[in-house]
Write an enzyme that holds these catalytic residues in place. Sequence first.
Site, PDB file in Angstrom:
ATOM      1  CG  HIS A   1     -67.899   3.045   4.531  1.00  0.00           C
ATOM      2  ND1 HIS A   1     -68.039   1.967   4.964  1.00  0.00           N
ATOM      3  CD2 HIS A   1     -66.458   3.553   4.957  1.00  0.00           C
ATOM      4  CE1 HIS A   1     -66.920   1.671   6.400  1.00  0.00           C
ATOM      5  NE2 HIS A   1     -66.257   2.586   6.217  1.00  0.00           N
ATOM      6  CD  GLU A   2     -64.129   6.083   3.575  1.00  0.00           C
ATOM      7  OE1 GLU A   2     -64.105   7.301   4.869  1.00  0.00           O
ATOM      8  OE2 GLU A   2     -64.015   5.200   3.660  1.00  0.00           O
ATOM      9  CB  THR A  51     -30.468   5.784  16.924  1.00  0.00           C
ATOM     10  OG1 THR A  51     -30.923   4.277  17.146  1.00  0.00           O
ATOM     11  CG2 THR A  51     -29.250   5.586  16.818  1.00  0.00           C
ATOM     12  N   PRO A  58     -40.676   4.835  22.156  1.00  0.00           N
ATOM     13  CG  PRO A  58     -43.187   5.517  22.059  1.00  0.00           C
ATOM     14  CD  PRO A  58     -41.975   5.840  22.545  1.00  0.00           C
ATOM     15  N   GLY A  79     -38.800   5.445  16.782  1.00  0.00           N
ATOM     16  CA  GLY A  79     -38.429   6.683  15.806  1.00  0.00           C
ATOM     17  C   GLY A  79     -38.198   7.493  16.962  1.00  0.00           C
TER      18      GLY A  79
HETATM   19  P1  ADP Z   1     -35.279   5.023  17.784  1.00  0.00           P
HETATM   20  O1  ADP Z   1     -33.944   5.091  17.541  1.00  0.00           O
HETATM   21  O2  ADP Z   1     -35.521   6.006  18.530  1.00  0.00           O
HETATM   22  O3  ADP Z   1     -35.392   4.063  16.729  1.00  0.00           O
HETATM   23  P2  ADP Z   1     -34.122   6.808  15.090  1.00  0.00           P
HETATM   24  O4  ADP Z   1     -32.905   7.489  16.832  1.00  0.00           O
HETATM   25  O5  ADP Z   1     -33.000   6.205  14.957  1.00  0.00           O
HETATM   26  O6  ADP Z   1     -35.868   6.419  16.320  1.00  0.00           O
HETATM   27  O7  ADP Z   1     -34.256   8.214  14.818  1.00  0.00           O
HETATM   28  C1  ADP Z   1     -35.022   7.955  13.733  1.00  0.00           C
HETATM   29  C2  ADP Z   1     -34.746   9.078  12.492  1.00  0.00           C
HETATM   30  O8  ADP Z   1     -35.440   9.982  12.905  1.00  0.00           O
HETATM   31  C3  ADP Z   1     -33.552  10.156  13.218  1.00  0.00           C
HETATM   32  O9  ADP Z   1     -32.536   9.404  12.404  1.00  0.00           O
HETATM   33  C4  ADP Z   1     -34.151  11.503  12.772  1.00  0.00           C
HETATM   34  O10 ADP Z   1     -33.927  12.098  11.408  1.00  0.00           O
HETATM   35  C5  ADP Z   1     -35.541  11.371  13.398  1.00  0.00           C
HETATM   36  N1  ADP Z   1     -36.197  11.888  14.559  1.00  0.00           N
HETATM   37  C6  ADP Z   1     -36.434  11.100  15.289  1.00  0.00           C
HETATM   38  N2  ADP Z   1     -36.837  11.415  16.578  1.00  0.00           N
HETATM   39  C7  ADP Z   1     -36.288  12.961  16.172  1.00  0.00           C
HETATM   40  C8  ADP Z   1     -35.907  13.938  17.172  1.00  0.00           C
HETATM   41  N3  ADP Z   1     -36.240  14.030  18.545  1.00  0.00           N
HETATM   42  N4  ADP Z   1     -35.888  15.542  16.499  1.00  0.00           N
HETATM   43  C9  ADP Z   1     -35.054  15.192  15.108  1.00  0.00           C
HETATM   44  N5  ADP Z   1     -34.897  13.836  14.075  1.00  0.00           N
HETATM   45  C10 ADP Z   1     -35.982  13.344  15.345  1.00  0.00           C
HETATM   46 ZN    ZN Z   2     -64.488   3.084   7.619  1.00  0.00          ZN
END
Ligand code: ADP
Ligand code: ZN
Length: 627
Positions: free
Chosen positions: A442-443, A228, A222, A224
């Site tokens: 509600h909550e 990268t 997924p 984030g």
């Molecule tokens: P993706 O390429 O999977 O979308 P990224 O590598 O661009 O994700 O991640 C974005 C940022 O999130 C990274 O620059 C880092 O700061 C943080 N991050 C994501 N995964 C990790 C991890 N496993 N350990 C430390 N930092 C992470």
């Molecule tokens: Zn609700």
Amino acid sequence: MDSNRNDSPNGRNPGGPKKPKGNLWVTLLFSVAIMLLFSGIYNTIVDSQYTETTFSDFLKEEKAGNLSEVELKYDRIVYLTKTEAAKEPAQQKACYTGLPTGGDTMAMAERLAAQGVKVKEEIVEDNSFITMILSYVMMFGIAFLFMSLITRRMGGEGMMGGISKNKAKVYMEKKTGVTFQDVAGQDEAKESLQEIIDFLHNPLKYTEIGAKLPKGALLVGPPGTGKTLIAKAVAGEAGVPFFSISGSDFVEMFVGLGASRVRDLFKEAAKVAPCIIFIDEIDAVGGARDNRFGSNSEHDQTLNSLLGEIDGFDSTKGIVVLAATNRPETLDKALLRPGRFDRRIIMDTPNFQGRLDTLKVHTRKIRLAEDVDLKKIAQTASGAVGADLANLVNEAALRAVRKGRKLVTQEDLLTAFETVMMGSEKKNSVRTETERRMTAYHEVGHALVAALEKNAMPVSKITIIPRTGGSLGATMYIPDEEKNLYTREDLIAKIHALLGGRAAEEVVFGTMTTGASNDLQRATGLARDMIARYGMSKELGLLSPTVVTNQYLDGQSSLDCSQEIAATVDKAARSLLESCYEENKKLLSENRGLLDEISEYLLTKETITGEELMAYVNAAKHPSEEA
Ligand code: ADP
Ligand code: ZN
């Protein structure tokens, strides 16, 4: 929550685009085009002032003695008849006709002058030819200046940059400065990549034996989760340069450009091998070739050229291609064949330990107060990926600065978590008292149903402070353990908790609000999954017609079944939801006193903790103990 994660939407990296040389030629070409256009326009304007006639027309007028003025130009005769000359000067319209080839203008001038016609002869012919050339050169000069100004304005990236061979979007780092220590968790991924690092360090060791290393690996997960980041870390660990480009950069308006870009990228990389080439969003170029609307030759060409380059490069040189995607199922099968991206490295959403490690990595350079308990944060932030956690830590630090503190406190981190996940608090939104009351009930409805049920997740916090994300209030839960397996009872408890809000509205106010729409959507999704995916219903039994189409992005799924089965799923889901809802209404009616008490308390405090909630619930359960 992660739509904005990809740092730059089209992968354009700010890291200093080089101005491509191809620009000059394009500018030249455009200048010539503009010049021709302008001279064409100019001639048309000039011509429209005259009436075009034939040479014999001219001779007729001469015979009739109807000529008033004649101008002999190097390429034409312009003449004014006596009829026209008699008119008002503004309405006079001169005629022109071409010169007969080999015609002797000198003789003609004398002949006309003898008839008493006013004759003007333009200065020597070849001179006007020079004037013409000069005017063209000048026009060209102006056009050229103009064009280079425009290209400069666009920073070489605009129209011109797009048409020329553009390497600007390739982004190269000599040293990434990132190592595996910066990547928290993801141990399996690191292990798989270790071999590649070793290979980049010492290709000989492998080639001597005759071993062939994979040319590429696919990072799947997924957004984030650090794909990268880990690719950079591989380059950093191996101490080799890192080339990165986004798949969407390959796909251009102009046919053939993507393919040439791919070739350029590999050519550049070969110059500095060993190195890593990282292709983000490879699904943008590597999507299967047949399932597109119509044929898309640009896409196919780009993909073919990518396949060609991957097959073509000599892996003993030490080029390794890492590609990231969150939709591996859409990739063209040809990309996944042995010798190409045949290794798949999964980057998963981190579990508790992974989140804790990520928090530790990102708080290394942050000054933390004594009271900070990262474990608690990691526990609360279930479902968050690495990028969310990095963002959370930074938000917390910013908050500490805003509050004028030197250290980041636990409260900063918790508040930041809520900001990252739900948007920030709307401080001065206007709400009527009725709206507040309804939100509170509600909550508390959600929370109370969860608290009274034994399979539900414990509540961590209830709030009626509205958020910029659009929520009017929220009930948050702590998942007490990282569950990989859910029982039918767990799922029913979840549906109960989700429907608790709406049930409270009906029990207390006898009405329904729009505030429950998200709850209902999620409850419906869960109910449908129970029936059509997990085989947990009488109606469908073990039949599981659900096909998950997008596992790594948002878990989208669709039904693959007959219409009758689909109708059965809908009916079964509806009856499941209805029975859960009836049970909720019964439970809340029976505990009406508790519901009122806690809601009143929430209205005064706006935010209450799970412990406060449980204190009320336990007091009601064991009234004797309290006494
Ligand atoms: P993706 O390429 O999977 O979308 P990224 O590598 O661009 O994700 O991640 C974005 C940022 O999130 C990274 O620059 C880092 O700061 C943080 N991050 C994501 N995964 C990790 C991890 N496993 N350990 C430390 N930092 C992470
Ligand atoms: Zn609700």
